[in-house]
Design a protein around this motif. Structure first.
Motif, short mmCIF file in Angstrom:
data_model
loop_
_atom_site.label_atom_id
_atom_site.label_comp_id
_atom_site.label_asym_id
_atom_site.label_seq_id
_atom_site.Cartn_x
_atom_site.Cartn_y
_atom_site.Cartn_z
N TYR A 127 0.83 -1.21 0.00
CA TYR A 127 0.00 0.00 0.00
C TYR A 127 0.86 1.26 0.00
O TYR A 127 0.52 2.25 -0.64
N SER A 128 2.00 1.21 0.68
CA SER A 128 2.84 2.40 0.78
C SER A 128 3.52 2.75 -0.54
O SER A 128 3.75 3.93 -0.83
N VAL A 129 3.86 1.75 -1.36
CA VAL A 129 4.57 2.06 -2.61
C VAL A 129 3.67 2.71 -3.65
O VAL A 129 4.16 3.24 -4.65
N ILE A 130 2.36 2.70 -3.42
CA ILE A 130 1.44 3.37 -4.35
C ILE A 130 1.82 4.84 -4.51
O ILE A 130 1.63 5.44 -5.58
N ASP A 131 2.40 5.42 -3.46
CA ASP A 131 2.80 6.83 -3.50
C ASP A 131 3.86 7.11 -4.57
O ASP A 131 4.08 8.27 -4.93
N GLN A 132 4.52 6.08 -5.08
CA GLN A 132 5.53 6.27 -6.13
C GLN A 132 4.91 6.53 -7.50
O GLN A 132 5.60 6.95 -8.42
N ILE A 133 3.61 6.28 -7.64
CA ILE A 133 2.92 6.51 -8.91
C ILE A 133 2.56 8.00 -9.01
O ILE A 133 1.89 8.53 -8.12
N PRO A 134 2.98 8.69 -10.05
CA PRO A 134 2.68 10.12 -10.16
C PRO A 134 1.19 10.39 -10.33
O PRO A 134 0.50 9.68 -11.07
N ASP A 135 0.72 11.41 -9.61
CA ASP A 135 -0.69 11.83 -9.71
C ASP A 135 -1.68 10.69 -9.49
O ASP A 135 -2.77 10.66 -10.08
N VAL A 136 -1.31 9.75 -8.65
CA VAL A 136 -2.18 8.60 -8.40
C VAL A 136 -3.35 8.98 -7.50
O VAL A 136 -3.24 9.88 -6.66
N ASN A 137 -4.45 8.31 -7.69
CA ASN A 137 -5.58 8.43 -6.78
C ASN A 137 -5.50 7.21 -5.86
O ASN A 137 -5.91 6.11 -6.22
N LYS A 138 -4.92 7.42 -4.68
CA LYS A 138 -4.67 6.32 -3.76
C LYS A 138 -5.95 5.96 -3.02
O LYS A 138 -6.42 6.68 -2.15
N ALA A 139 -6.51 4.80 -3.38
CA ALA A 139 -7.77 4.37 -2.77
C ALA A 139 -7.52 3.82 -1.37
O ALA A 139 -6.39 3.49 -0.99
N THR A 140 -8.58 3.69 -0.60
CA THR A 140 -8.49 3.13 0.74
C THR A 140 -7.95 1.70 0.68
O THR A 140 -8.33 0.93 -0.20
N ALA A 141 -7.06 1.36 1.60
CA ALA A 141 -6.50 0.01 1.65
C ALA A 141 -7.61 -1.00 1.96
O ALA A 141 -8.59 -0.68 2.64
N MET A 142 -7.44 -2.21 1.46
CA MET A 142 -8.43 -3.26 1.68
C MET A 142 -7.81 -4.43 2.44
O MET A 142 -6.60 -4.64 2.39
N GLU A 143 -8.65 -5.20 3.12
CA GLU A 143 -8.15 -6.24 4.02
C GLU A 143 -7.65 -7.48 3.31
O GLU A 143 -6.71 -8.13 3.76
N THR A 144 -8.28 -7.85 2.19
CA THR A 144 -7.92 -9.11 1.53
C THR A 144 -7.78 -8.94 0.02
O THR A 144 -8.33 -7.99 -0.57
N PHE A 145 -7.10 -9.87 -0.61
CA PHE A 145 -6.97 -9.85 -2.06
C PHE A 145 -8.29 -10.16 -2.76
O PHE A 145 -8.61 -9.54 -3.78
N PRO A 146 -9.09 -11.11 -2.26
CA PRO A 146 -10.41 -11.30 -2.88
C PRO A 146 -11.23 -10.02 -2.90
O PRO A 146 -11.94 -9.74 -3.87
N ALA A 147 -11.13 -9.21 -1.84
CA ALA A 147 -11.87 -7.94 -1.79
C ALA A 147 -11.35 -6.98 -2.86
O ALA A 147 -12.13 -6.26 -3.50
N MET A 148 -10.04 -6.97 -3.09
CA MET A 148 -9.46 -6.09 -4.11
C MET A 148 -9.84 -6.56 -5.51
O MET A 148 -10.06 -5.73 -6.41
N ILE A 149 -9.92 -7.86 -5.70
CA ILE A 149 -10.33 -8.39 -7.01
C ILE A 149 -11.75 -7.94 -7.34
O ILE A 149 -12.04 -7.49 -8.45
N VAL A 150 -12.64 -8.03 -6.36
CA VAL A 150 -14.03 -7.60 -6.56
C VAL A 150 -14.07 -6.11 -6.87
O VAL A 150 -14.81 -5.66 -7.77
N ALA A 151 -13.29 -5.33 -6.13
CA ALA A 151 -13.27 -3.88 -6.34
C ALA A 151 -12.78 -3.54 -7.75
O ALA A 151 -13.30 -2.63 -8.40
N LEU A 152 -11.78 -4.27 -8.22
CA LEU A 152 -11.25 -4.04 -9.57
C LEU A 152 -12.27 -4.44 -10.62
O LEU A 152 -12.53 -3.69 -11.57
N GLN A 153 -12.87 -5.59 -10.47
CA GLN A 153 -13.83 -6.07 -11.47
C GLN A 153 -15.09 -5.21 -11.53
O GLN A 153 -15.72 -5.09 -12.58
N SER A 154 -15.44 -4.59 -10.39
CA SER A 154 -16.64 -3.75 -10.35
C SER A 154 -16.36 -2.30 -10.71
O SER A 154 -17.29 -1.48 -10.78
#
Length: 267
Positions: free
Chosen positions: A156-183
């Motif tokens: 989650y911390s390395v996301i700050d290396q992406i220029p002009d990134v919109n850093k979303a709220t961290a999520m607890e699990t990878f399945p949760a992130m997969i759902v968020a990406l697909q939706s």
């Protein structure tokens, strides 16, 4: 007489319990982070029962734990634990070690001892295969994207290396992130390459970005690698390091390849 007998029985039970504990190697992991570790309903040659009848655990971490338990001459016990509870679990004595794809960061070293590394990998970003970032090759190509990572990880911390990134709220699990990406809630999430390979294998609509050399995330060796977490001063540190030294890189790669092939499609 009955009281004396009861006391003797109680002592014998305590001794028996201690003997069982000494004969086990208790390992904490999420059992929800394929291909490192996952939960499955059915027994298999490679899986290990999860304590409490919570199914069976398999994955790269489980196979490494098996080798260590064998080397220690102990019975392996898998203790399914939420990510945020792993450090407390090992320091409180709930289990002996954390084998859960955990990076030995400086922050974690303040409260835990870590073994030598047992896997080294690089960081990638998982995105939609038909999305606007599928052809990205650099962090700059992700400018303006909404990116997330797992809670309480350096991902989650390395996301700050992406220029002009919109850093979303961290999520607890990878399945949760997969759902968020697909939706469409996020445009991508940070993962280690083996995890990304497993996720995209299970979800054909996803892919991951192979960054060009020098165009990806900057991370220390400790951050981009994983080690076994132990309580401070644990006597297991040296014996486990000795066992790890006997596992060749070729064998480690084979174990990871096998885990990726076996990981369930619902992980």
């Amino acid at each position: 007489m009955k009281k004396v007998f009861a006391m003797i029985l109680a002592v014998l039970m305590l001794v028996s319990t201690a003997a069982v504990a000494e004969g086990t190697f208790r390992v904490g992991m999420e059992c929800n982070y394929a291909p490192y570790n996952w939960t499955q309903a059915n027994e298999s040659d490679s899986a290990v029962p999860i304590e409490g009848g919570m199914g069976y655990a398999d994955g790269y971490d489980v196979q490494i734990a098996k080798l260590i338990a064998e080397g220690l001459g102990k019975e392996l016990v898998i203790v399914k634990t939420e990510w945020d509870g792993l450090s407390m679990g090992v320091t409180s004595g709930m289990f002996d070690a954390i084998i859960a794809g955990m990076s030995p960061t400086e922050e974690r070293k303040a409260t835990l001892d870590f073994t030598d590394l047992y896997y080294i990998c690089d960081l990638v970003v998982v995105v939609k295969k038909d999305g606007p970032y599928a052809e990205a090759t650099s962090l700059e190509d992700l400018a303006g994207a909404t990116i997330t990572g797992q809670l309480s990880t350096f991902h989650y911390s390395v996301i700050d290396q992406i220029p002009d990134v919109n850093k979303a709220t961290a999520m607890e699990t990878f399945p949760a992130m997969i759902v968020a990406l697909q939706s469409g809630v996020v445009d991508g999430y940070v993962a280690e390459r083996p995890g990304a390979m497993a996720d995209t294998l299970a979800n054909p609509d996803l892919t991951f970005i192979n960054f060009a050399e020098g165009q990806g995330f900057e991370a220390s060796v400790e951050e981009s690698s994983i080690a076994i977490g132990l309580a401070k001063g644990s006597e297991l540190l040296d014996p486990i390091n000795e066992i790890l030294a006997g596992i060749s890189q070729e064998e480690r790669d084979q174990i990871m390849e096998g885990a990726i092939e076996r990981q369930p499609l619902n992980n």
